[in-house]
Design a protein around this motif. Structure first.
Motif, mmCIF file in Angstrom:
data_model
loop_
_atom_site.group_PDB
_atom_site.id
_atom_site.type_symbol
_atom_site.label_atom_id
_atom_site.label_comp_id
_atom_site.label_asym_id
_atom_site.label_seq_id
_atom_site.Cartn_x
_atom_site.Cartn_y
_atom_site.Cartn_z
ATOM 1 N N GLU A 29 -0.669 -23.386 148.870
ATOM 2 C CA GLU A 29 0.031 -23.600 150.176
ATOM 3 C C GLU A 29 1.569 -24.551 149.483
ATOM 4 O O GLU A 29 1.268 -25.610 148.598
ATOM 5 N N THR A 30 2.517 -24.255 150.157
ATOM 6 C CA THR A 30 3.891 -25.075 149.974
ATOM 7 C C THR A 30 3.528 -26.471 150.240
ATOM 8 O O THR A 30 4.109 -27.289 149.183
ATOM 9 N N THR A 59 5.316 -14.594 146.845
ATOM 10 C CA THR A 59 5.104 -15.723 147.715
ATOM 11 C C THR A 59 4.349 -14.733 149.174
ATOM 12 O O THR A 59 4.483 -13.547 148.919
ATOM 13 N N ASP A 60 4.143 -15.400 150.055
ATOM 14 C CA ASP A 60 3.492 -14.616 151.422
ATOM 15 C C ASP A 60 4.723 -13.820 151.759
ATOM 16 O O ASP A 60 5.924 -14.400 151.759
ATOM 17 N N ALA A 66 3.103 -20.344 151.170
ATOM 18 C CA ALA A 66 2.259 -20.447 149.857
ATOM 19 C C ALA A 66 2.782 -19.611 148.713
ATOM 20 O O ALA A 66 3.802 -18.829 148.845
ATOM 21 N N ALA A 67 2.813 -19.773 147.357
ATOM 22 C CA ALA A 67 2.972 -19.113 146.384
ATOM 23 C C ALA A 67 2.119 -18.969 145.401
ATOM 24 O O ALA A 67 1.256 -19.883 145.389
ATOM 25 N N TYR A 68 2.244 -18.086 144.446
ATOM 26 C CA TYR A 68 1.562 -17.985 143.390
ATOM 27 C C TYR A 68 2.283 -17.566 142.236
ATOM 28 O O TYR A 68 3.305 -16.941 142.347
#
Length: 80
Positions: A29-30, A59-60, A66-68
């Motif tokens: 999550e951010t 990101t979503d 959130a990011a990945y």
């Protein structure tokens, strides 16, 4: 090679650590990213957006909650 700021590298490092802890893609999550780096949430969102434009993170779809890392982003994070 993509040019990255110190904060972009720091965000990627936090995400890469999560990738290694929980497995790919290391979704965070951010707010967790901001807390880890002791920066404000809007700043974290801005950095994530910049990394998204460089193809290093995803990101979503609704907002940057959130990011990945992308696989390419993970490779970039671990080379720094």
């Amino acid at each position: 090679m993509v040019e990255l700021s110190d904060l972009e590298i720091a965000v990627m490092s936090v995400l890469a650590d999560e990738w290694e802890r929980s497995g790919p893609p290391g979704f965070l999550e951010t707010t967790a990213i901001a807390e880890a780096l002791k920066i404000k949430i809007p700043d974290a969102k801005s950095i994530i957006h910049s990394l998204f434009m460089k193809g290093a993170v995803s990101t979503d779809k609704v907002d940057i909650y959130a990011a990945y890392l992308t696989p390419e982003g993970y490779e970039m994070a671990r080379k720094k």
